[in-house]
Design an enzyme around this catalytic site. Structure first.
Site, PDB file in Angstrom:
ATOM      1  N   ASP A 275       0.883  -1.158   0.000  1.00 28.80           N
ATOM      2  CA  ASP A 275       0.000   0.000   0.000  1.00 28.80           C
ATOM      3  C   ASP A 275       0.929   1.218   0.000  1.00 28.80           C
ATOM      4  OD1 ASP A 275      -2.055   1.795   0.041  1.00 28.80           O
ATOM      5  OD2 ASP A 275      -3.103   0.922   1.742  1.00 28.80           O
TER       6      ASP A 275
HETATM    7  C1  BGC Z   1      -4.892   3.528   0.118  1.00 27.12           C
HETATM    8  C2  BGC Z   1      -5.026   2.534  -1.024  1.00 27.12           C
HETATM    9  C3  BGC Z   1      -4.788   3.227  -2.328  1.00 27.12           C
HETATM   10  C4  BGC Z   1      -3.412   3.873  -2.292  1.00 27.12           C
HETATM   11  C5  BGC Z   1      -3.071   4.597  -3.569  1.00 27.12           C
HETATM   12  C6  BGC Z   1      -3.604   4.320   0.052  1.00 27.12           C
HETATM   13  O1  BGC Z   1      -3.623   5.369   0.965  1.00 27.12           O
HETATM   14  O2  BGC Z   1      -4.960   2.844   1.349  1.00 27.12           O
HETATM   15  O3  BGC Z   1      -6.300   1.951  -1.005  1.00 27.12           O
HETATM   16  O4  BGC Z   1      -4.910   2.321  -3.394  1.00 27.12           O
HETATM   17  O5  BGC Z   1      -3.371   4.810  -1.236  1.00 27.12           O
HETATM   18  O6  BGC Z   1      -3.833   5.741  -3.678  1.00 27.12           O
END
Ligand code: BGC
Length: 750
Positions: A236
């Site tokens: 993530d």
């Molecule tokens: C989120 C993800 C997301 C990623 C990219 C993170 O803060 O938890 O779900 O895909 O950012 O934006």
């Protein structure tokens, strides 16, 4: 410059990469791109959020939804889609998402998120499917299959146990393995085994103290070795802790770019000999395989039909809405008649998606007010009063007075209520489950002015319905309906469409009934999943607690009769056959739910668990037999000592119904079980030794005719005696087995 026209295979590429290039491939090149290796023709791939629409940022990138993105169809977020219980719909929505992803030359759509809705307060519940892992897993698998059928990938997230936003980057989820396996990993497992997502995104949090991003048990043993995942694991955004530990654990790609820091750490670890080239190569190969899979779509991106996707978004929103209540058949609204008062700003300014990384810039936006006006054009007068300002915590007296007067003068009031955008978002949890006080006050005033009130809700996570639900005639839960949600609501209110959504999560009478109360959101860096398996309806049903609306509940403008329940051995398991008849006057869809209960188990099991479902659409008077297959897993539990799935022989209840609280037919089945033997240890209790199929006979033989036999099987004290570890009994004076004999017995038994 490439040194060849035909792209090299991943294996050939790997052979030609330098160590530095390999390490660099495990890092992003910016917010949304992987690293290219131009000399070998390896392109930088673009990945973007998702998941209910494409969020491709055209300018400056960020992962919090702050900067604008290109227009894309905004489908209902997962909370809505899941309420359709419609696998076929999810597949089609996935295909549409895939076409848009491909057309924008994006290789991976970052979703779906299949984390369980452990607490109604989780700020991201709008992005998640359900409190039930079978429902979440099967719907998400269909979405993933749909997206990937278009030659682009998905990222199954957030792996794993990311069930809250409070301290999401650091919190340790303290949870036992059985609960993890049966509840929190199951949806991921179903998607991986059914649809093989191209990528899996590891979560920010820790599980039992270990960061998901550096957990070899999670990322390699379970995900790859047990489930057979063959794609890429991406962090993530910002989930990497110690980069080289992550690579060793099975985390291939760090996103977003670490600005070279991660690459350097990997190189240092290789040089120091703490990270092997084989491990590095395996991760690099996963990146190269992703590049390989992406090439065809990048070479031929294609286009998509904006209107057709908007129509699909409307269909999806229509199937997602749940009719919670419909007293005196106040809905659907008659095509002709007196004035319809539409009250509430959300009718004009829809709340249709959540905030944060999933925020999509829609291609267009329908509002319910215009759609209702179009629907009743020339036949019924539709008047409007805003009633409240969504983000204003103080009532606007003028708006309230206007809303009350408008309501009083109308035949029926459609009151649009819901959560302001600031109430639910990525990054923080909700403080409570109530609608804003301003809206609740307005509701009271409107109800006092007109007894015919229909409430339409817009919210991504459940809201408290008590006590106000008793004062209104009907409630239509529209969730966050996506860009076409307004049209869908008009179709449902007017009867152009028949409501068919079912709750994918329980609405408790009171938030305090929820099993996580006291264990959410945790303290001092830890959140303890003390309720274990008893999440959502598993808890309410096991405790027989009253609920405001049950899991699986949803009304229709028609009625369905259930008959002919029978079980038959099928090719893939036990087939549950049931005949559903549309016993009303209009066409409609029923969601047949199959729950399994195992009340005589040797371990604690929830009262009942959803193990299969099927949606069937029927004309008035039409009947159809529905078959739901229950595989072995439907009857299994995770055996904590044997550390495997186990079917315990005995009787199981099969309950078929329209919600977890509306079981229409039930039967039982006797299963032989797979004969699991709890492994013995020296200090196993005497009772466990006696129950063992091999050692049991030997121990019984040695006891035969001695006073110990009598003591161990005494109806009163036997239980206490059998709870003494055998090894300790051997040391009691006169016990017929010597301590020194036990290792031999143990060896024979294993
Ligand atoms: C989120 C993800 C997301 C990623 C990219 C993170 O803060 O938890 O779900 O895909 O950012 O934006």
């Amino acid at each position: 410059m490439t040194d060849t026209d035909v792209p090299l295979s991943p294996a050939d590429l790997l052979a030609r990469l330098t160590l530095e290039e390999k390490a660099s491939l495990l890092d992003g090149s910016d917010f949304w791109h992987t690293q290219p290796v131009e000399r070998l023709g390896v392109p930088a791939l673009m990945v973007t959020d998702g998941p209910h629409g494409l969020r491709k940022q055209s300018g400056e990138g960020d992962h919090l939804g702050l900067n604008a993105s290109v227009p894309a169809t905004c489908f209902p977020p997962a909370a809505g889609l899941a309420s359709s219980w419609d696998v076929e719909l999810l597949q089609r929505v996935g295909e549409a998402l895939g076409r848009e992803t491909r057309a924008e030359k994006v290789s991976v759509l970052l979703g779906p998120g299949v984390n369980m809705k452990r607490s109604p307060l989780c700020g991201r519940n709008f992005e998640y499917f359900s409190e039930d892992p079978v429902l979440a897993g099967d719907l998400a698998a269909a979405l993933v299959a749909g997206v990937q059928s278009q030659g682009v990938g998905t990222s199954l997230k957030h792996f794993a146990a990311n069930n809250q936003e409070t301290q999401r980057m650091t919190i340790s989820v303290d949870v036992d393995e059985r609960t993890l396996r049966e509840i929190y990993l199951t949806a991921f497992e179903r998607v991986v085994t059914k649809a093989q997502p191209w990528t899996v995104m590891c979560s920010y949090n820790r599980i039992n103290g270990v960061y998901a991003s550096e957990d070899p048990w999670l990322l390699t043993r379970v995900l790859r070795e047990e489930w057979g995942f063959d794609g890429l694991v991406v962090s993530d955004w910002g989930a990497v802790n110690v980069r080289e530990d992550g690579v060793r654990a099975g985390l291939d790609l760090e996103m977003p770019s670490s600005s070279g820091a991660g690459t350097q750490r990997i190189l240092d670890a290789v040089e120091a000999g703490t990270l092997s080239i084989e491990t590095l190569d395996a991760a690099v190969l996963n990146v190269l395989n992703l590049v390989e899979k992406s090439r065809a779509a990048l070479a031929d991106p294609g286009t998509f039909d904006v209107d057709a996707h908007h129509a699909l978004a409307r269909e999806a929103a229509t199937r997602s809405a749940v009719l919670l209540k419909n007293e005196q058949d106040v809905l659907p609204l008659a095509p002709t008649g007196g004035t319809v008062a539409v009250v509430g700003e959300f009718a004009r300014t829809p709340r249709y998606q959540g905030a944060g990384s999933s925020q999509v810039n829609p291609t267009r936006l329908d509002d319910a007010l215009s759609a209702l006006r179009a629907q009743f054009h020339g036949a019924r007068e539709v008047v409007f009063a805003a009633g409240y300002e969504p983000e204003n915590e103080d009532a606007n007296a003028e708006l309230v007075a206007e809303a009350v007067a408008t309501s009083a003068a109308a035949e029926v009031v459609v009151l649009f209520l819901g959560l302001p955008a600031s109430y639910e978002s990525e990054g923080y949890d909700r403080e409570h489950t109530n609608l804003p006080p301003v809206q609740l006050d307005l509701l009271d005033r409107v109800v006092a002015a007109n007894p015919n009130v229909v409430v339409v809700l817009a919210n991504g996570s459940v809201v408290n319905l008590e006590p106000w639900q008793h004062s209104v005639k009907a409630i239509l839960e529209g969730w966050l309906g996506g860009q076409a949600g307004g049209g869908a609501i008009a179709d449902l209110l007017s009867g152009v469409a028949n409501p068919s959504g079912r709750l994918a999560e329980t609405i408790p009478v009171n938030y305090r009934d929820n099993p996580t109360v006291g264990n959410f959101p945790g303290e001092q860096g830890h959140v303890r999943y003390g309720e274990g398996l008893l999440i959502g309806y598993r808890w309410y049903d096991t405790r027989s607690l009253p609920v405001a609306a049950a899991f699986g509940h949803g009304l229709s403008y028609t009625t369905f009769a259930y008959s002919g329940l029978r079980l038959a051995a099928g090719e893939d398991g036990l087939d549950v056959h049931v005949t559903i008849t549309n016993s009303g006057d209009v066409a409609g869809s029923e969601v047949v739910q199959v729950y399994v209960s195992d009340t005589e188990a040797s371990v604690a099991r929830p009262e009942q668990e959803l193990k299969g479902f099927s949606r069937v659409t029927l004309e008035p008077g039409e009947s159809r037999e529905v078959v739901v297959t229950l595989d072995e897993r439907a009857f299994s539990f995770w055996h904590s000592t044997a550390r495997r799935w186990v079917v315990e022989g005995g009787e199981f209840g099969i309950r078929v119904g329209a919600s977890s609280r509306d079981i229409r037919l039930a039967t039982t089945v006797e299963l032989p079980g797979d004969g699991v033997v709890t492994p013995l240890a020296l200090d196993s209790e005497a009772g466990e030794w006696l129950a063992h199929p091999v050692a049991g006979d030997r121990v019984r033989g040695a006891l035969a005719g001695t006073p110990w036999e009598e003591m161990l099987f005494d109806p009163h004290n036997g239980q206490m005696m059998r709870a003494i570890p055998l090894v300790r009994l051997t040391r009691f004076p006169g016990f017929p087995i010597a301590e020194t004999e036990l290792p031999g017995l143990l060896a024979d038994a294993s």
